[in-house]
Design an enzyme around this catalytic site. Structure first.
Site, PDB file in Angstrom:
ATOM      1  N   LYS A 134       0.876  -1.240   0.019  1.00 12.73           N
ATOM      2  CA  LYS A 134      -0.042  -0.028   0.201  1.00 12.73           C
ATOM      3  C   LYS A 134       0.981   1.338  -0.038  1.00 12.73           C
ATOM      4  CE  LYS A 134      -4.522   1.282   0.212  1.00 12.73           C
ATOM      5  NZ  LYS A 134      -5.222   1.090   1.534  1.00 12.73           N
ATOM      6  N   HIS A 135       0.555   2.150  -1.001  1.00  7.73           N
ATOM      7  CA  HIS A 135       1.664   3.252  -0.896  1.00  7.73           C
ATOM      8  C   HIS A 135       3.056   3.029  -1.205  1.00  7.73           C
ATOM      9  CE1 HIS A 135      -2.126   5.368  -1.041  1.00  7.73           C
ATOM     10  NE2 HIS A 135      -2.479   5.153   0.489  1.00  7.73           N
ATOM     11  N   ASN A 150      12.553   6.245   7.829  1.00  2.69           N
ATOM     12  CA  ASN A 150      13.081   5.131   8.676  1.00  2.69           C
ATOM     13  C   ASN A 150      12.039   3.842   8.780  1.00  2.69           C
ATOM     14  OD1 ASN A 150      15.511   6.441  10.139  1.00  2.69           O
ATOM     15  ND2 ASN A 150      13.996   8.052  10.741  1.00  2.69           N
ATOM     16  N   HIS A 169      14.900   5.967   0.410  1.00  4.30           N
ATOM     17  CA  HIS A 169      14.255   7.306   0.591  1.00  4.30           C
ATOM     18  C   HIS A 169      13.097   7.513  -0.422  1.00  4.30           C
ATOM     19  CE1 HIS A 169      17.963   8.463   2.926  1.00  4.30           C
ATOM     20  NE2 HIS A 169      17.224   9.204   3.458  1.00  4.30           N
TER      21      HIS A 169
END
Length: 513
Positions: A274-275, A417, A513
C-alpha cells in the site's frame, strides 16, 4: 502536401515492406533499394533500381559502403526552392527522393541475445542507415521518412489522396531522430560496458512507450508508462494483463514495489503493498497460507492494496482474495478455477508475471531531481546468516534466526526510517517513513498489538541511541537485527543485554528514501 514520385527503401525489419512497395509501385513511384531489401522486393514482383545502378559504384567492403554517395544524399538533402541546389542537381544528373523507408541493423537485439562477441556487435552498428534517416528527417520539408512499419498505412493513405501533409512529415521526422538517438544510445551503452565505464561523462537512456495513462499520481498530472526495450526482467512492464481495467500510475508504482519485495523469497510468499510500502508479507507452504499470513498482518491497510505471489494462485487462494477489495493481484500463474472466481470482480486487475532469479537484474535506478538525475545501482544485496555478527550475550535461537532474516528481507523495502516486526513467517508490524527511528518503532509496535510480544525487530539502519531498544523491550520483542555502525552502538548493546534481547549486526544499511 508533397507527392511521392521516388522512394529509397532499405530496411532490416522487413515487416510489411513488400505490401508497401507494391502500393508505391502501383502509384507509379520509382523505387531504389539495396541488398536484402532489393532481393525481397524483386522476388515479390516489384520493379526496383539497385543503389549500385544509381551511383555507378558497386557495394564494397562487405556491404559497409553502399549508400554513402552524393547521388543518394544530394537527392535527400537538396532544398527544392533553391535555384542553386536545383542547378547543381541538374549539372550532376541527380534525381530527388520524396520518401525514405529505412530501419537499422538490429544492434539491440544482437547485444541482448547473450553470448555475443565484440566483433558481431560491431558489425551490427549501422552507418549508412542512420545517415539516410537523419538526412531525410533534416529535410522533412520536402522528404517523408519512415522508420516504423506501423506508420506505413497512414502515409500510403495520404499519398493516395494527394500527398503527405507537412504535419505528418514533421511528426515522422521527430520520430526518425528519436529512432536514431535510441540506436546510438544502445551502441554507447554497450561499448561503455565493454570498457568498464559504469558512470560515463554523458548518460543517455532510452525507453519505449507502453501506454498513455489516464493521469499521474493525481488527476491534475499527466502521465505515461515506458519500458526498457528488449527488457526481459521480471517487471510490471513485461506482465500480461488477464483481467480488469487499465492500470494507473499509482497501480504501476505499487506493483513494482510488490515485485521488488517478492524477489527476496524463494519459498512460497505473498506480498501486500500500500503506497509503495509493504503492509503485510507472509511465507508458507503454498500461496493460500502465505496470503492468510500477509492479510492477517494488517487487515485494515490491505484494503485497496496490491498483492503479489511467487507461486500459482489456486482456487483456495482466489476465494480468500475475493473477500476483500484489491486493486491488483500479480502471480506467475492462475488456475482456471482461480481466474473464474476472480473475474467475477469487475474492477480487480489480474497480472501474470514470470518469476526469476533475484540477482538477474543489474540495471540502474534513476531518480529525477529538479534539473538533474540521480543514478545508482539497485539494492540487490543479499545477507546470509554467516555474514552477521551477534553482539549481545544471548544468541538468537534457530527459530529467531529464521524470523530475523525474514524481517531483514522485508525492511530493506520499507521507506526510511523503517522498522519491521515479524513472527511465525509473517510481518506483524511495519513502521515506515518517519523522521526518527523510535517513531517508526512505536508505529510498528502499536500496529502489532499483542503480536509484538515474542516477535523480532529489524531496522533498515543503525540505532543512533538506545531508545528503540527500550521500546522493543517494553513490547516483549526477543531479538533485533540491524546494521550497526553508530558511535553509540555500545549503549544499544548494553540495553539489549539488560533485557535479554539477542541483537545481530549485519554491517549493511538499507536506506530507502
Amino acid at each position: 502536401m508533397n507527392r511521392i514520385r521516388r522512394a529509397l527503401i532499405s530496411v532490416s525489419d522487413k515487416s510489411g515492406i513488400l505490401e508497401l512497395a507494391r502500393q508505391l509501385s502501383k502509384q507509379g513511384v520509382e523505387i531504389v533499394s539495396t541488398g536484402g531489401t532489393r532481393r525481397k522486393l524483386t522476388e515479390g514482383g516489384v520493379p526496383v533500381i539497385g543503389v549500385s545502378e544509381l551511383t555507378g559504384f558497386p557495394e564494397i567492403l562487405d556491404g559497409r559502403v553502399k549508400t554513402l554517395h552524393p547521388r543518394v544524399h544530394a537527392g535527400l538533402l537538396a532544398q527544392r526552392d533553391s535555384e542553386d541546389h536545383t542547378r547543381q542537381l541538374q549539372e550532376h544528373q541527380i534525381s530527388l527522393f520524396d520518401l525514405v523507408v529505412v530501419n537499422l541493423y538490429p544492434f539491440e537485439q544482437t547485444v541482448t541475445k547473450g553470448n555475443v562477441t565484440m566483433e558481431e556487435a560491431v558489425e551490427n552498428i549501422d552507418i549508412g542507415g542512420p545517415s539516410m534517416v537523419r538526412a531525410a528527417a533534416k529535410n522533412h520539408r520536402y522528404v517523408t521518412v519512415l522508420v516504423d512499419p506501423r506508420d506505413y498505412a497512414d502515409v500510403m493513405k495520404q499519398a493516395e489522396t494527394g500527398g503527405v501533409t507537412a504535419e505528418t512529415r514533421r511528426k515522422l521526422a521527430a520520430k526518425a531522430f528519436r529512432h536514431t538517438a535510441a540506436y546510438d544510445t544502445w551502441i554507447a551503452r554497450y561499448l561503455s560496458e565493454q570498457t568498464g565505464e559504469e558512470y560515463p561523462e554523458k548518460l543517455t537512456v532510452t525507453y519505449e512507450k507502453v501506454q498513455d495513462l489516464r493521469y499521474g499520481e493525481n488527476p491534475h498530472q499527466t502521465a505515461a508508462f515506458y519500458r526498457q526495450p528488449q527488457d526481459n526482467q521480471v517487471s510490471v512492464a513485461t506482465a500480461k494483463q488477464l483481467h480488469g481495467k487499465e492500470l494507473s500510475y499509482n497501480n504501476i508504482h505499487d506493483a513494482n514495489a510488490a515485485l521488488e519485495i517478492l524477489a527476496e523469497f524463494d519459498e512460497p510468499a505473498a506480498v501486500a503493498v500500500k503506497h509503495v510500502n509493504p503492509c503485510g508479507v507472509g511465507v508458507g507452504k503454498d500461496s493460500a497460507e502465505a496470503f492468510r499470513k500477509a492479510h492477517d498482518a494488517d487487515p485494515v491497510s490491505i484494503f485497496g492494496g496490491i498483492v503479489a505471489f511467487n507461486q500459482i494462485v489456486d482456487r483456495d487462494t482466489a476465494l480468500q482474495l475475493k473477500e476483500i477489495f484489491l486493486e491488483i493481484v500479480l502471480a506467475p500463474a492462475f488456475s482456471d478455477e482461480a481466474l473464474d472466481i476472480l473475474k467475477e470482480k469487475k474492477n480487480i486487475r489480474l497480472l501474470q508475471t514470470r518469476t526469476g532469479n533475484k540477482d538477474e537484474n543489474h540495471d540502474w535506478k534513476l531518480l529525477t531531481v529538479q534539473g538533474g538525475l540521480l543514478v545508482q545501482t539497485r539494492d540487490r544485496k543479499q545477507t546470509v546468516r554467516e555474514e552477521c555478527e551477534v553482539v549481545t550475550r544471548r544468541k538468537p535461537s534457530e527459530a529467531e534466526w529464521a524470523e530475523l532474516l525474514f524481517a531483514w528481507k522485508v525492511v530493506k523495502h520499507v521507506k526510511s526510517n523503517g522498522i519491521v516486526l515479524a513472527r511465525d513467517g509473517c510481518t506483524v508490524g511495519v513502521g515506515a517513513g518517519q523522521m526518527n527511528r523510535v517513531g517508526s518503532a512505536r508505529i510498528a509496535i502499536q500496529q502489532a498489538g499483542n503480536q509484538a510480544d515474542g516477535s523480532v525487530l529489524s531496522s533498515d539502519a543503525f540505532f543512533p541511541m538506545k531508545d528503540t531498544v527500550e521500546e522493543a523491550a517494553k513490547a516483549g520483542i526477543t531479538a533485533i537485527i540491524q546494521p550497526g555502525g553508530s558511535v553509540r552502538d555500545q549503549e544499544s548493546i548494553e540495553e539489549a543485554d539488560r533485557y535479554g534481547i539477542a541483537m545481530v549486526f549485519t554491517g549493511i544499511r538499507h536506506f530507502k528514501h
